[in-house]
Design an enzyme around this catalytic site. Structure first.
Site, PDB file in Angstrom:
ATOM      1  N   GLY A 105       0.865  -1.404   0.021  1.00 26.26           N
ATOM      2  CA  GLY A 105       0.151   0.001   0.035  1.00 26.26           C
ATOM      3  C   GLY A 105       0.782   1.191   0.048  1.00 26.26           C
ATOM      4  O   GLY A 105       0.549   2.410   0.182  1.00 26.26           O
ATOM      5  N   LEU A 106       2.204   1.197  -0.286  1.00 28.52           N
ATOM      6  CA  LEU A 106       2.854   2.349  -0.312  1.00 28.52           C
ATOM      7  C   LEU A 106       3.296   2.709  -1.454  1.00 28.52           C
ATOM      8  O   LEU A 106       4.273   3.508  -1.879  1.00 28.52           O
ATOM      9  CB  LEU A 106       4.251   2.140   0.463  1.00 28.52           C
ATOM     10  CG  LEU A 106       4.151   2.296   2.059  1.00 28.52           C
ATOM     11  CD1 LEU A 106       5.311   1.830   2.816  1.00 28.52           C
ATOM     12  CD2 LEU A 106       3.545   3.533   2.605  1.00 28.52           C
ATOM     13  N   SER A 108       4.639   1.071  -4.157  1.00 26.82           N
ATOM     14  CA  SER A 108       5.917   0.649  -4.762  1.00 26.82           C
ATOM     15  C   SER A 108       5.904   0.509  -6.497  1.00 26.82           C
ATOM     16  O   SER A 108       6.840   0.979  -7.174  1.00 26.82           O
ATOM     17  CB  SER A 108       6.323  -0.661  -3.976  1.00 26.82           C
ATOM     18  OG  SER A 108       6.515  -1.676  -4.949  1.00 26.82           O
ATOM     19  N   ASP A 152      -2.480   6.223  -7.201  1.00 19.43           N
ATOM     20  CA  ASP A 152      -1.232   5.933  -6.949  1.00 19.43           C
ATOM     21  C   ASP A 152       0.050   6.753  -7.771  1.00 19.43           C
ATOM     22  O   ASP A 152       0.813   7.534  -7.407  1.00 19.43           O
ATOM     23  CB  ASP A 152      -0.835   4.611  -6.994  1.00 19.43           C
ATOM     24  CG  ASP A 152      -1.128   3.664  -5.720  1.00 19.43           C
ATOM     25  OD1 ASP A 152      -2.051   4.292  -4.886  1.00 19.43           O
ATOM     26  OD2 ASP A 152      -0.898   2.638  -5.550  1.00 19.43           O
TER      27      ASP A 152
HETATM   28  O1  PMV Z   1      -2.088   0.166  -4.374  1.00 15.14           O
HETATM   29  P1  PMV Z   1      -2.678   0.336  -2.790  1.00 15.14           P
HETATM   30  O2  PMV Z   1      -2.342  -0.806  -2.194  1.00 15.14           O
HETATM   31  O3  PMV Z   1      -2.153   1.512  -2.269  1.00 15.14           O
HETATM   32  O4  PMV Z   1      -4.100   0.406  -3.001  1.00 15.14           O
HETATM   33  C1  PMV Z   1      -4.740   1.179  -4.071  1.00 15.14           C
HETATM   34  C2  PMV Z   1      -5.964   2.100  -3.658  1.00 15.14           C
HETATM   35  C3  PMV Z   1      -7.300   1.385  -4.320  1.00 15.14           C
HETATM   36  O5  PMV Z   1      -8.157   2.411  -3.999  1.00 15.14           O
HETATM   37  C4  PMV Z   1      -7.704   0.080  -3.353  1.00 15.14           C
HETATM   38  C5  PMV Z   1      -7.277   0.926  -5.653  1.00 15.14           C
HETATM   39  C6  PMV Z   1      -7.141   2.069  -6.511  1.00 15.14           C
HETATM   40  O6  PMV Z   1      -6.851   1.773  -7.908  1.00 15.14           O
HETATM   41  O7  PMV Z   1      -7.241   3.144  -6.092  1.00 15.14           O
END
Ligand code: PMV
Length: 315
Positions: A105-106, A108, A152
């Site tokens: 979730g960071l 990467s 992200d």
């Molecule tokens: O990549 P992560 O684990 O930070 O998750 C992304 C966030 C979600 O909302 C779950 C998926 C997305 O595409 O926004």
């Protein structure tokens, strides 16, 4: 052609993960304590088109021609070369390193993509503007999971706090008052694509229930934006904890993540929640600077592999 170096930070989602896939807003901030780096060196004695890739974190040391086109590193390089419209690609060696824990979730994957796209385009003398870097990194994100919201790649490309709504240009917003967040790694890896897919299946089965949860998360995110812009952090913790309860409702927490959230709250954090796709990965906790050491220790005692303290502020 000189050697080139580019880097990109990690990120955390403060509010709105998962709901953001369903067009609700989310807030994310960069985390500069962890980063992905790409170094490029020219290979003067190799034929044009030769691209050697070394990524020691994932034990990759190979030529791009041996990799599947769906390999995210190969895709980031190929997309960048296509974007530049190069007729001939002089041989080069790209070395990728990262201190961002994977599948936690960071961000990467997105950070590695952004570092690669920046390095490759700069190596060929045409550093791409942020908008292009962001668009290409988003294309690579689709390999990681089919329906990324784009949050992200956006927060990592622009390296500043963003208020994000899917399919809209990123909205930078001002964080009036800096604050600290503890980021605790559960050590459990979860694939974002699988977690997002699970939510989608449950949403299909119970659309009204899930839409209501997403809307409530969206409202919390909007309230949090107002608090952050006003520098009024008194309800930030409660908003985080409410967001966590809604993430529990949509089935993306786990006993380990809940234990870490409880450990943070019991040691004096104002609020805590999972961050990112959940199931594994990280939780984040908001605490006063004076309380942070106790929160950090409590998280480690509760089984966190690593706790990063980050200061959230404007660049
Ligand atoms: O990549 P992560 O684990 O930070 O998750 C992304 C966030 C979600 O909302 C779950 C998926 C997305 O595409 O926004």
């Amino acid at each position: 052609m000189p050697a080139i170096f580019a880097k990109a930070p990690g990120k955390i989602i403060l509010f709105g993960e998962h709901a953001v896939v369903y067009n609700q807003p989310a807030i994310a901030v960069p985390v500069f304590q962890v980063q992905a780096k790409a170094h490029i060196l020219p290979l003067f004695n190799s034929p044009a088109g030769t691209i050697k890739i070394t990524a020691s974190n994932i034990n990759l040391d190979d030529e791009i021609s041996h990799l599947d086109a769906s390999n995210p590193i190969a895709r980031a390089i190929n997309l960048t070369c296509e974007q530049l419209g190069l007729a001939r690609i002089p041989a080069f060696h790209i070395q990728i390193t990262s201190t961002i824990p994977v599948a936690s979730g960071l961000g990467s994957g997105a950070a590695v993509s952004v570092a690669i796209i920046r390095a490759v385009s700069a190596f060929f003398g045409h550093p791409l503007p942020d908008e292009d870097v962001n668009n290409l990194a988003f294309e690579v994100e689709k390999i990681h999971h089919g329906t990324p919201s784009g949050i992200d790649n956006t927060v990592i490309t622009y390296a500043m706090p963003v208020y994000f709504i899917r399919n809209h240009p990123p909205q930078p917003f001002a964080i009036a008052k800096p604050f600290h967040i503890a980021i605790a790694d559960s050590g459990i890896h979860a694939q974002t694509g699988q977690v997002v897919q699970g939510v989608r299946q449950r949403w299909q089965a119970q659309q009204d229930v899930y839409e209501s949860s997403f809307q409530q998360i969206g409202k919390i995110t909007e309230q949090a934006k107002q608090c952050l812009e006003a520098g009024n952090l008194s309800s930030l913790g409660e908003l985080m904890s409410e967001n966590h309860r809604l993430l529990q409702d949509i089935g993306v927490s786990s006993s380990q993540l809940d234990d870490l959230v409880q450990a943070a709250l019991h040691s004096g954090a104002h609020g805590a929640k999972l961050s990112g796709s959940g199931v594994g990965g990280n939780i984040i906790a908001y605490a006063d600077e004076a309380t942070l050491p106790a929160v950090q220790q409590a998280l480690l005692d509760a089984g966190a592999r690593q706790v990063i303290i980050t200061r959230v502020q404007m660049p």
